[in-house]
Design an enzyme around this catalytic site. Structure first.
Site, PDB file in Angstrom:
ATOM      1  N   GLU A   1       0.810  -1.213   0.000  1.00 37.73           N
ATOM      2  CA  GLU A   1       0.000   0.000   0.000  1.00 37.73           C
ATOM      3  C   GLU A   1       0.847   1.269   0.000  1.00 37.73           C
ATOM      4  OE1 GLU A   1      -2.925   2.657  -0.108  1.00 37.73           O
ATOM      5  OE2 GLU A   1      -3.312   0.502  -0.231  1.00 37.73           O
TER       6      GLU A   1
ATOM      7  N   THR B   1      -6.046   1.489  -5.975  1.00 42.04           N
ATOM      8  CA  THR B   1      -5.486   0.194  -5.581  1.00 42.04           C
ATOM      9  C   THR B   1      -6.000  -0.933  -6.468  1.00 42.04           C
ATOM     10  OG1 THR B   1      -5.149   0.831  -3.271  1.00 42.04           O
ATOM     11  CG2 THR B   1      -5.385  -1.506  -3.721  1.00 42.04           C
TER      12      THR B   1
ATOM     13  N   HIS C   1      -1.718   2.621   4.465  1.00 39.70           N
ATOM     14  CA  HIS C   1      -2.796   3.357   3.796  1.00 39.70           C
ATOM     15  C   HIS C   1      -2.919   4.798   4.299  1.00 39.70           C
ATOM     16  CE1 HIS C   1      -6.756   4.256   2.136  1.00 39.70           C
ATOM     17  NE2 HIS C   1      -6.700   3.116   1.451  1.00 39.70           N
TER      18      HIS C   1
ATOM     19  N   ASP D   1       1.459  -0.086  -4.981  1.00 42.82           N
ATOM     20  CA  ASP D   1       0.247   0.021  -5.798  1.00 42.82           C
ATOM     21  C   ASP D   1       0.041   1.410  -6.393  1.00 42.82           C
ATOM     22  OD1 ASP D   1      -0.398   1.255  -3.409  1.00 42.82           O
ATOM     23  OD2 ASP D   1      -2.332   0.257  -3.157  1.00 42.82           O
ATOM     24  N   HIS D   2       0.425   2.455  -5.638  1.00 43.78           N
ATOM     25  CA  HIS D   2       0.258   3.821  -6.131  1.00 43.78           C
ATOM     26  C   HIS D   2       1.065   4.750  -5.240  1.00 43.78           C
ATOM     27  CE1 HIS D   2      -2.434   4.443  -2.729  1.00 43.78           C
ATOM     28  NE2 HIS D   2      -3.135   3.386  -3.113  1.00 43.78           N
TER      29      HIS D   2
END
Length: 630
Positions: free
Chosen positions: A270, A312, A427, A486-487
């Site tokens: 994450e 995600t 996150h 993921d980003h």
């Protein structure tokens, strides 16, 4: 009884020639100016448009924004009531929409669209992330509401006001629309429409026009278009993949089949960005465990984030399927019933069991349905975990440590398996780490940036313990391990400390270079190596397929271990290569080393060739084309 001539004349005059409602005109103009102001404020507040305020781009954007506002006024005039409540209600709705645009833009770097609004019911779990995006200046989106309330009340008390006949309202509305269309045509003629970049549309035509454009496109693509795969589209797909696979067959086959028969462990981390790898803060490594693993693995240090509205879920989509994200919304919602070629399906042919593991609700991002399409045998969600430790995501996400530990107790490791882990502790908004002294971030303590660093330091420690567990179980030397982010986790609006920490400017080239995620592939017997070929998340599957020896005919990505030239295409139409960066937002080509502007004509043909992959992917998604090609 006698009736005075003067009274009769007065009534006739009043009914036939209503007095000019100056107050009503002021009310309508105030509405139009208010909508324009809030839209323009949003664009500058969130850095879609830039100073000088009276640049050519901004002037035409303002003209287009006013044109939209006048059209809106015209429509409201047609349906207006004596109390003018439609104006008041419309203003409130526009304020809410613009605030939603601002919040979404700050996190996803794009404007909210109809598919996103449609799936807004799934945003409850990210409430704290949303709250952290608010700014004090956001009050300006609602500052005019009390004024409108007072003006509406005054209008409702003006008993002398006569109701304007529908015909006259339609004439006034028609005049306003004609003026608006004429003005907008001037602005439109000075700009080209970008097929891919929503922010480009907002920058040049205003937020109001974008939402009109988005609604029109949504209706066209979901209700008015023919979903049948046309023969020309089918031929285009066949030709594209034949040419692509022919070229792939002519490349070297480095590492081909080297991991055949081994377990596959993929970890999507994450918000893990590339810049934290091998970086130090106050003399300490931020990610010491990943740094060590990097030295023992194939590490790709030029992997760009390609996610779009699905965030995600888009990363999952590209990693497992190697198609681009949907143009609008999330593919996980819009195309969950499509036919796909995936890692899980190919390994199933080789006798593998496949597991998707994510310690959150199974319905979030529509994973329950989408994982069926991806071909996972088992989806292990929050329903299957003991929620015994909460770390990250505001303090109510299952810790990565517990997630890894419990997952390995569930997976059947006696048979070849593919396990796809999606972590949570890192996150946004990282507020869990606000008062934690787990890592010394110095002057960045209690800042957004500092909290992010602490979150990624914890995620690194957890993965270090997980790698040790794999070794203890005898799996480390019998598994292909793939780890990637993921980003990005730091939007531009929260990047001041990041740029300071790295000593970078806010230039387009410096910023785009930060939009990278780490990607490492660890394979027993393969020595560590840094690979700087430009690529993206869509390229993960082809490399796994090459090393594990399975088919990837319909993958749009490329094998970065064997490709001739590196490049990454972003969902907004931007293109990055080893040499240049084409920015779709300003339709400009930049040198990746110097940042200098290059002549677009020299690169236009190649850019269009790369952008064609977006069209191919869109046809596959929107027409469920892979089902029809077999």
């Amino acid at each position: 009884m006698k009736i005075s001539i003067e009274r009769v004349r007065g009534n006739i005059f009043t009914n036939v020639r209503p007095r000019l409602d100056i107050f009503g005109i002021i009310y309508a103009l105030f509405f139009a100016c208010s909508i324009v102001f809030k839209g323009v404020f949003l664009q500058f507040q969130n850095q879609i448009n830039f100073r000088p305020f009276f640049s050519t781009t901004n002037i035409f954007m303002f003209v287009a924004s006013m044109s939209f506002a006048l059209v809106l006024v015209a429509l409201l005039i047609i349906f207006h009531t004596k109390r003018r409540m439609l104006f008041f209600i419309s203003n409130i709705l526009m304020s809410v929409l613009l605030l939603a645009d601002a919040l979404y833009l700050r996190y996803y770097n794009t404007i909210i669209t109809i598919p996103v609004i449609y799936n807004a019911r799934y945003l409850g779990p990210v409430r704290e992330s949303i709250m952290s995006l608010f700014r004090i200046s956001d009050i300006l989106y609602f500052l005019d509401i009390p004024i409108f309330a007072v003006m509406s009340f005054v209008l409702s008390k003006r008993t002398e006001q006569s109701k304007i006949p529908l015909l006259k309202r339609c004439i006034v509305a028609a005049v306003l629309i004609l003026i608006s269309l004429g003005s907008f045509k001037i602005a439109y003629s000075k700009n080209d429409m970008s097929e891919y970049d929503n922010n480009y549309i907002v920058k040049n035509f205003g937020i109001g026009y974008f939402h009109y454009y988005d609604v029109k496109k949504y209706l066209r693509e979901n209700y008015l278009r023919d979903k049948k795969l046309r023969s020309d589209e089918k031929n285009e797909l066949i030709s594209f993949f034949e040419e692509k696979n022919k070229k792939n067959g002519e490349l070297s086959d480095r590492f081909a089949g080297i991991a055949r028969g081994k377990n596959l462990i993929v970890i999507q981390m994450e918000a893990l960005q590339h810049f934290v790898i091998n970086s130090k803060m106050n003399g300490r490594e931020i990610t010491p465990n990943l740094n060590k693993l990097v030295r023992e693995s194939l590490y790709f240090d030029n992997i760009y984030v390609q996610v779009a509205g699905g965030n995600t879920s888009d990363a999952e989509f590209m990693g497992n399927i190697s198609l681009y994200p949907a143009k609008e919304g999330a593919a996980y919602f819009r195309f969950a019933t499509n036919e796909y070629n995936t890692i899980a399906k190919e390994l199933k042919k080789e006798g593998y069991n496949s597991y998707a593991l994510h310690a959150y609700g199974p319905a979030f991002w529509n994973r329950t349905e989408m994982y069926k399409a991806v071909g996972f045998d088992t989806f292990i969600s929050s329903n299957d975990y003991v929620m015994d430790e909460y770390i990250g995501w505001g303090g109510w996400a299952l810790s990565d440590d517990s997630f890894y530990r419990q997952s390995m107790d569930i997976i059947d490791v006696t048979k070849p398996f593919y396990s796809f882990f999606v972590t949570l502790s890192g996150h946004h908004p990282y507020s869990y780490f606000e008062d934690k002294q787990t890592f010394d971030v110095g002057k960045y303590d209690r800042t957004y940036f500092g909290n992010y660093i602490k979150a990624q330091n914890y995620a690194d420690a957890a993965i270090g313990r997980f790698i040790q567990k794999l070794k203890d179980m005898g799996l480390y030397e019998n598994s292909l391990i793939v780890i990637y982010g993921d980003h990005t986790g730091l939007p531009k609006t929260q990047a001041k400390e990041l740029l300071e920490f790295l000593g970078l400017s806010e230039s387009k080239v410096d910023w785009i270079k930060l939009q990278k995620v780490p990607l490492l592939i660890h394979c027993p017997g393969v020595e560590g190596e840094i690979i700087d070929t430009t690529g993206g998340q869509i390229d993960i599957l082809p490399m796994i397929a090459n090393m594990m020896g399975f088919e990837n005919y319909y993958a749009l990505g490329k094998d970065l271990l064997n490709t001739q030239k590196g490049y990454a295409v972003l969902r907004n139409g931007s293109v990055l290569t080893d040499e240049y960066y084409y920015c779709s937002e300003d339709d400009t080509v930049y040198d990746m080393k110097t940042g200098e502007v290059l002549d677009k004509k020299d690169y236009e043909e190649e850019i269009q060739k790369y952008q064609k992959e977006l069209r191919i992917s869109d046809i596959i998604l929107e027409k469920d084309a892979l089902r029809k090609l077999k």
